[in-house]
Design an enzyme around this catalytic site. Structure first.
Site, PDB file in Angstrom:
ATOM      1  N   HIS A 412     -70.413 -41.604  86.939  1.00  0.00           N
ATOM      2  CA  HIS A 412     -69.150 -41.541  87.683  1.00  0.00           C
ATOM      3  C   HIS A 412     -68.003 -42.220  86.946  1.00  0.00           C
ATOM      4  O   HIS A 412     -66.836 -42.030  87.306  1.00  0.00           O
ATOM      5  CB  HIS A 412     -69.327 -42.177  89.065  1.00  0.00           C
ATOM      6  N   ARG A 413     -68.299 -42.993  85.913  1.00  0.00           N
ATOM      7  CA  ARG A 413     -67.234 -43.598  85.117  1.00  0.00           C
ATOM      8  C   ARG A 413     -66.546 -42.563  84.236  1.00  0.00           C
ATOM      9  O   ARG A 413     -65.426 -42.791  83.752  1.00  0.00           O
ATOM     10  CB  ARG A 413     -67.803 -44.717  84.242  1.00  0.00           C
TER      11      ARG A 413
END
Length: 439
Positions: A412-413
Site C-alpha cells: 500500500h506504500r
C-alpha cells in the site's frame, strides 16, 4: 607466498555456506580457476574456485560443515612452502574483503525471496558411508527421482545406491545421510520400491513411532533465508489483497490451437500464458512495476518477471528478464529451463535477482485461491489458483466455463486500491481475450 581460500559470498545475500563436497583434497595441485569445492548457499549449490596456483593445504572445513562468509577454509601454497599460523587464521584479516561472486548484470537488485509454501530440513554433517548391500545397488541416475538431501544424493551416486529403495526418515520422507548408513548396515535386502512420492512442496513429515518424542533438524541455507525474508515482508510491508475471477475458455482454446502447431516438444502451459499476460499488463501499468526504497519509489521501464518455483527446501523465484518483449514460446522455453536449474540448485545469481514483480502459481495443487507474500522491494505479486469448470450464466443460459481466480498482493506504500484494481482489469482482459495480447 601462500594464498588464503575464503568462504566467498557466492550470492548477493549469502552470509554463510555449507561445504557439500571437496573436489580437491590436501596435497592436490590446483590451478587458478579450478573448482575446489561445491558450496550450498542460501539459493543454490555453487562452485568455490581457486584464486591462485599451487598445492591445496590446511583444509579447515569438512564436508557438511557450515562456515561464515569471510572465513578461511584452506590455503594454497607452493610445494614445500611453510605456512605460519597468522597466514592460516580462520577468519578474514582486518581490512581485507574476501573475493565475491561476479555481480548480476542488471541494475542494483534485491534478491527475489522464497515464498512460504514449502518446508524441508537439512541433513546433518556428512560421515563416510559403508558399501551398500548388493540389493541396494542400481543406476545412479535413479537418484534424481526421489526426495533426498544434496548430501544423500551425492553419497548414493558415489556408492551406486538406488534412492528409490531407501526409506527416508527426514522431513517429508526425505532420504538423509543416516538412511544410507542404515541401509549399508541392514543385513536383509531393501524393499523393492518405496511409495510413490507426493509433490515435494506439500509433502508432510512422517511420524516415527517408538523412538524419541521429536527430532531437531538444522535449517538449510535456503530455509534460513526464507525465515529472514518473511520477517522483512509480512511485518513491515502493509499488504492488501485484491481477488478477481477470470473466464479462461478463450485462453484454453488459444493454448490448444498453439500446441497443435508447436508439437509435443514445445507445449505451452497455462502458466506460460499467465506469465505473458502479466508481463504485458505490467508494461501498461508502470505504477505496479515498481520497487519501494527507503526514501523513494523506483518505477521500472523494464519488466523482469519473477516466477516462483518450489524446490526441496522451500521456494525460489527465477527471473524472466524483459518478459514483455518475449514471445509466448520464448517465455515457455525460458520458464522450463529456469525451473529445471532451480530444482537442481544450479541457478546463477543473475537468474534469481532483480525481479520487478512476481507470479506464484499453486493451481497444479488444486488450490482454488490463496494470498502470496510480497518479495521486497517489489510492490506486488499475483497468486494464481487452479483452473476449474464452474456453472456460470452466459447469454441467459447456465453453462460450465473454465474459471480462474487471481489474487494480487499489493504494497500500500506504492499501490493504491484503484491502481491495483485497474491492473487486474487489464490482466483479466488479456486472459479473456487472448488476441488483446497482440495489440
Amino acid at each position: 607466498m601462500a594464498t588464503r581460500v575464503y568462504m566467498e559470498a557466492l550470492s548477493p545475500t549469502m552470509e554463510e555456506g555449507r561445504v557439500v563436497k571437496w573436489h580437491k583434497k590436501e596435497g592436490d595441485p590446483v590451478k587458478s580457476g579450478e573448482t575446489l569445492a561445491e558450496i550450498e548457499t542460501d539459493k543454490a549449490v555453487m562452485d568455490l574456485v581457486a584464486r591462485a596456483d599451487g598445492v591445496l593445504r590446511q583444509v579447515a572445513a569438512t564436508e557438511g560443515q557450515t562456515v561464515p562468509v569471510g572465513s578461511v577454509v584452506a590455503m594454497i601454497a607452493a610445494p614445500g612452502e611453510a605456512i605460519d599460523a597468522a597466514s592460516s587464521a580462520g577468519a578474514a584479516a582486518p581490512g581485507r574483503t574476501p573475493p565475491a561472486a561476479p555481480p548480476a548484470p542488471v541494475a542494483p537488485a534485491a534478491p527475489a525471496p522464497p515464498s512460504p509454501v514449502a518446508s524441508a530440513g537439512a541433513p546433518p554433517a556428512r560421515a563416510p558411508a559403508a558399501p551398500p548391500p548388493p540389493a541396494a545397488r542400481a543406476a545412479p541416475a535413479d537418484a534424481t527421482r526421489v526426495r533426498a538431501s544434496p548430501l544423500a544424493r551425492r553419497m548414493a551416486q558415489e556408492a551406486g545406491v538406488d534412492l528409490k529403495l531407501v526409506p527416508g526418515s527426514g522431513p517429508g520422507g526425505r532420504v538423509v545421510r543416516r538412511d544410507l548408513e542404515a541401509a549399508a548396515a541392514r543385513p536383509a535386502p531393501l524393499p523393492a520400491a518405496s511409495p510413490a512420492p507426493s509433490p515435494p512442496a506439500v509433502r508432510a513429515p512422517e511420524l516415527v513411532r517408538g523412538g524419541t518424542a521429536y527430532e531437531d533438524v538444522p535449517l538449510t541455507q535456503i530455509r534460513k533465508t526464507i525465515a529472514k525474508r518473511l520477517a522483512t515482508s509480512l511485518g513491515p510491508i502493509p499488504h492488501f489483497f485484491l481477488t478477481m475471477e477470470v473466464d479462461m475458455e478463450r485462453a484454453a482454446e488459444a493454448r490448444d490451437a498453439l500446441n497443435r502447431q508447436l508439437g509435443a516438444e514445445a507445449k505451452l502451459s497455462f502458466n506460460d500464458v499467465i506469465l505473458k499476460a502479466t508481463a504485458l499488463t505490467l508494461a501498461r501499468h508502470r505504477a505496479c512495476n515498481a520497487w519501494f526504497q527507503d526514501d523513494h519509489i523506483r518505477y521500472w521501464n523494464e519488466v523482469h518477471l519473477g516466477m516462483a518455483v518450489a524446490v526441496e527446501d522451500g521456494l525460489i523465484t527465477p527471473v524472466i528478464r524483459h518478459a514483455d518483449a518475449k514471445s509466448l514460446s520464448e517465455i515457455g522455453r525460458e520458464a522450463r529451463a529456469l525451473a529445471e536449474r532451480a530444482r537442481a540448485r544450479r541457478l546463477q545469481p543473475d537468474e534469481y535477482t532483480g525481479a520487478t514483480f512476481s507470479v506464484s502459481n499453486l493451481g497444479m495443487f488444486d488450490i482454488d485461491q490463496f494470498t502470496a507474500v510480497i518479495n521486497p522491494p517489489e510492490a506486488g505479486i499475483i497468486a494464481v489458483g487452479t483452473i476449474t469448470p464452474k456453472p456460470v450464466v452466459s447469454d441467459g443460459q447456465l453453462v460450465a466455463r473454465r474459471r480462474l481466480r487471481l489474487t494480487m498482493s499489493c504494497d500500500h506504500r506504492v499501490i493504491d486500491g484503484a491502481t491495483g484494481a485497474a491492473f487486474l482489469q487489464t490482466l483479466k482482459l488479456m486472459l479473456e481475450n487472448p488476441l488483446a495480447m497482440l495489440l
